[in-house]
Design a protein around this motif. Structure first.
Motif, mmCIF file in Angstrom:
data_model
loop_
_atom_site.group_PDB
_atom_site.id
_atom_site.type_symbol
_atom_site.label_atom_id
_atom_site.label_comp_id
_atom_site.label_asym_id
_atom_site.label_seq_id
_atom_site.Cartn_x
_atom_site.Cartn_y
_atom_site.Cartn_z
ATOM 1 N N GLN A 137 1.076 -1.039 0.061
ATOM 2 C CA GLN A 137 -0.039 -0.038 -0.095
ATOM 3 C C GLN A 137 0.792 1.198 -0.133
ATOM 4 O OE1 GLN A 137 -2.171 -0.452 3.622
ATOM 5 N NE2 GLN A 137 -3.898 -1.932 2.736
ATOM 6 N N PRO A 138 0.290 2.599 -0.199
ATOM 7 C CA PRO A 138 1.185 3.669 -0.357
ATOM 8 C C PRO A 138 1.546 3.848 1.016
ATOM 9 C CG PRO A 138 -0.780 3.879 -1.531
ATOM 10 C CD PRO A 138 -0.941 2.649 -1.082
ATOM 11 N N ALA A 139 2.564 4.386 1.348
ATOM 12 C CA ALA A 139 3.084 4.465 2.847
ATOM 13 C C ALA A 139 3.058 6.026 3.290
ATOM 14 C CB ALA A 139 4.181 3.928 2.866
ATOM 15 N N TRP A 140 2.746 6.879 2.771
ATOM 16 C CA TRP A 140 2.515 8.240 3.341
ATOM 17 C C TRP A 140 1.980 8.624 4.771
ATOM 18 C CZ3 TRP A 140 5.929 10.406 0.284
ATOM 19 C CH2 TRP A 140 6.079 9.925 -0.939
ATOM 20 N N CYS A 141 0.905 7.470 4.783
ATOM 21 C CA CYS A 141 0.469 7.153 6.257
ATOM 22 C C CYS A 141 0.070 5.795 6.337
ATOM 23 C CB CYS A 141 -0.702 8.287 6.743
ATOM 24 S SG CYS A 141 -2.174 7.837 5.428
ATOM 25 N N THR A 142 0.046 5.323 7.460
ATOM 26 C CA THR A 142 -0.061 3.725 7.927
ATOM 27 C C THR A 142 -0.807 4.099 9.371
ATOM 28 O OG1 THR A 142 2.019 3.719 9.230
ATOM 29 C CG2 THR A 142 2.186 3.198 6.987
ATOM 30 N N THR A 143 -1.544 2.782 9.428
ATOM 31 C CA THR A 143 -2.108 2.483 10.659
ATOM 32 C C THR A 143 -1.219 2.487 11.938
ATOM 33 O OG1 THR A 143 -2.330 0.031 10.427
ATOM 34 C CG2 THR A 143 -3.980 1.407 9.707
#
Length: 601
Positions: free
Chosen positions: A537-543
């Motif tokens: 997934q894109p990693a600009w933000c993660t859980t």
């Protein structure tokens, strides 16, 4: 309306799943309407992270969500629901318990799915009723601990080493920065010297990322101590996920040398707070009886997304107090005064030690203070801390759409320095290091405040700014491997040696070919053709879940504007303790207050 129609309607509205329906129809054929409700209740709370349904606390709210109130009312009141569940179940379930195929089990006012009850009992037996002492040369062990302590002295760590030497099962508990990795390094060196290198070590964690982080940290920490070549060789160079280990153990029965009973098998399990009931059961079933098991974790962090964290249930009430026999042995090995109880305590409490000294944060550190206030549920003190201007802790309320876009712009602004480092053609390790200094964390994946939406917005903004003006450049494509794209792996690809939770960045190699670069592992550089990466997934933000076990200089934490069960104290605690220097929280004050008070999910 008949019960079957109600149930089918419930499935269509996603109020229950087909698994619930199986129970319901099974019981309907037996003409036990009340038991249908009991089965549905049990399955619902199990999916919410509970191992059982407490009948005394049961009500309509514990059965189904509020939004299905009308349908719940029909189901709840169908055929005059019994007033006294405990009496009803006590009378009926003893008969059902004799039938092996019957899926439910009633014990001490608690209703279980039978498989869960069997697993719970097996785990209880392993931790609370198993003889865990090992016979060792105490005089030799004392000299080893003294020798290791000369290089890096810590009272708590010495006690933890002592416990791990005299017990087959050890739980070392501590928050971020309390020295769990240093402690386990000392333990392994102590065991190697005690058993004259005649040990076999396995290192594992619930995720591949956590396992590799522990392995790398162990090898770095080893450099602090005086070690010989034989000792270094005995520390493994590969780590396993728990699922991989279970498969390996079931094939080889975890006995790497069946003909040599003198070999001591050591199993190190990191991030144990993430182990749920089912995984713990399968793990314990696969471990050989003679294996020494060392659990590492912080039960205040996020538990598993399934049935609650076993580590928290086992260790929460332990307070570094031991029985007389264990206290005497620890005292002999460390020369430290040990608190003991004359009364009986659970056996496993003699194998648990909580590390208390924090090496990452100073006691007056705002982040450390905030994490402790969250654990103590001090809402007023938390918001007072947010209001102190000197602190590197900030809070921004999300009250309208304008504030939402402000957050997005702030995130985008922080990634500008990352893009500057890419355009300067910096070495990829430096780029990864720079990217990993800052991380945006979300509580959820879905919705405007989830990773999916925010990643999409940020990626489009980046693409439009840096690529739109280029000649022959196509419009933004979500699946495009553009130069500078960052990804997070969502599933292990063992054949490539990339693991769930790892960050990769698309850069150009020496031949100007696009490759996905990852941090070096065991000194080996890792880069792959993008087409080989399947799960990402894109990693600009993660859980927050994906960030567990990692640390960053600065954190942005985004909280949804409506309260859901997963918004808990452990979630915000885990997010806060990922930050080393700064944290900014975006959300609704009322939601955050509810979150801090929510310790049950």
């Amino acid at each position: 309306m008949c019960i079957k129609k109600i149930l089918l309607q419930a499935i269509k509205k996603k109020m229950i799943d087909p698994f619930d329906f199986y129970f319901a129809t099974y019981l309907f054929e037996e003409k036990n309407t009340e038991m249908i409700l009991a089965a549905l209740c049990t399955n619902y709370v199990t999916r919410r992270g509970h191992a059982y349904l407490d009948i005394k606390k049961m009500n309509k709210k514990t059965v189904f969500p509020y939004k299905y109130n009308n349908l719940t009312e029909k189901l709840w009141n169908f055929n005059q629901h019994v007033n006294n569940w405990i009496t009803f179940l006590s009378d009926k379930m003893f008969v059902y318990n004799k039938i092996d195929t019957f899926p439910l089990f009633f014990e001490k006012n608690k209703l279980y799915i039978k498989k869960i009850w069997i697993m719970k009992n097996y785990i209880n037996k392993f931790f609370f009723h198993k003889k865990v002492d090992t016979n060792i040369d105490l005089y030799k062990a004392k000299k080893i601990i003294q020798n290791i302590s000369e290089q890096n002295y810590d009272v708590n760590q010495n006690i933890a080493i002592s416990i791990s030497l005299i017990k087959k099962i050890t739980c070392i508990i501590g928050g971020p920065g309390t020295g769990k990795t240093t402690t386990v390094t000392k333990i392994l060196l102590s065991l190697l010297r005690l058993y004259k290198n005649n040990i076999k070590i396995k290192i594992c964690a619930p995720t591949g990322k956590a396992a590799t982080i522990l392995l790398e940290s162990l090898h770095k920490t080893l450099k602090i101590f005086q070690t010989n070549i034989d000792e270094i060789k005995k520390i493994p160079k590969t780590a396993f996920t728990l699922h991989e280990l279970i498969l390996l153990n079931n094939k080889k029965k975890y006995n790497c040398n069946n003909n040599n009973n003198n070999v001591m098998n050591i199993l190190i399990i990191d991030e144990a707070s993430m182990i749920d009931l089912v995984l713990m059961y399968n793990l314990l079933k696969s471990i050989k009886k003679k294996t020494k098991v060392i659990f590492l974790g912080d039960f205040n962090q996020l538990p598993s997304i399934r049935i609650k964290s076993i580590l928290a249930l086992i260790c929460k009430k332990a307070k570094n107090i031991y029985n007389i026999e264990t206290a005497k042995k620890i005292n002999f090995l460390t020369n430290e005064k040990i608190i003991f109880r004359k009364k009986n305590i659970p056996t496993i409490y003699n194998s648990i030690h909580k590390l208390q000294k924090n090496y990452r944060f100073q006691l007056n550190s705002p982040i450390y203070t905030l994490s402790q206030l969250i654990l103590k549920q001090k809402n007023k003190a938390i918001f007072n801390l947010f209001n102190e201007k000197k602190n590197k802790i900030k809070f921004y309320p999300i009250i309208n759409e304008k504030m939402y876009h402000l957050i997005i712009n702030k995130i985008f602004f922080h990634y500008c320095s990352y893009w500057e480092s890419i355009t300067e053609n910096t070495e990829y390790e430096s780029i990864l290091k720079k990217f990993n200094k800052f991380r945006v964390l979300c509580a959820v994946n879905e919705g405007y405040f989830g990773t999916n939406k925010i990643n999409l917005i940020i990626e489009k903004m980046i693409y439009n700014l840096y690529f739109k003006k280029k000649k022959n450049q196509k419009l933004y494509n979500e699946n495009e491997w553009y130069f500078g794209k960052t990804i997070i792996i969502t599933k292990n690809q063992k054949i490539l040696g990339v693991f769930n939770g790892e960050i990769g960045i698309v850069l150009k190699d020496k031949n100007q070919t696009k490759k996905v670069f990852f941090h070096s592992l065991n000194g080996k550089k890792r880069s792959f053709n993008p087409e080989l990466i399947k799960y990402y997934q894109p990693a600009w933000c993660t859980t927050v879940h994906k960030a567990q076990g990692s640390e960053f200089s600065k954190i942005y934490f985004i909280i949804p504007n409506n309260f859901i069960c997963i918004l808990s104290a452990s979630l915000i605690y885990t997010a806060v303790t990922r930050a080393k220097k700064e944290i900014t929280i975006f959300g609704d004050k009322k939601i955050i207050e509810k979150m801090i008070q929510n310790k049950n999910c």
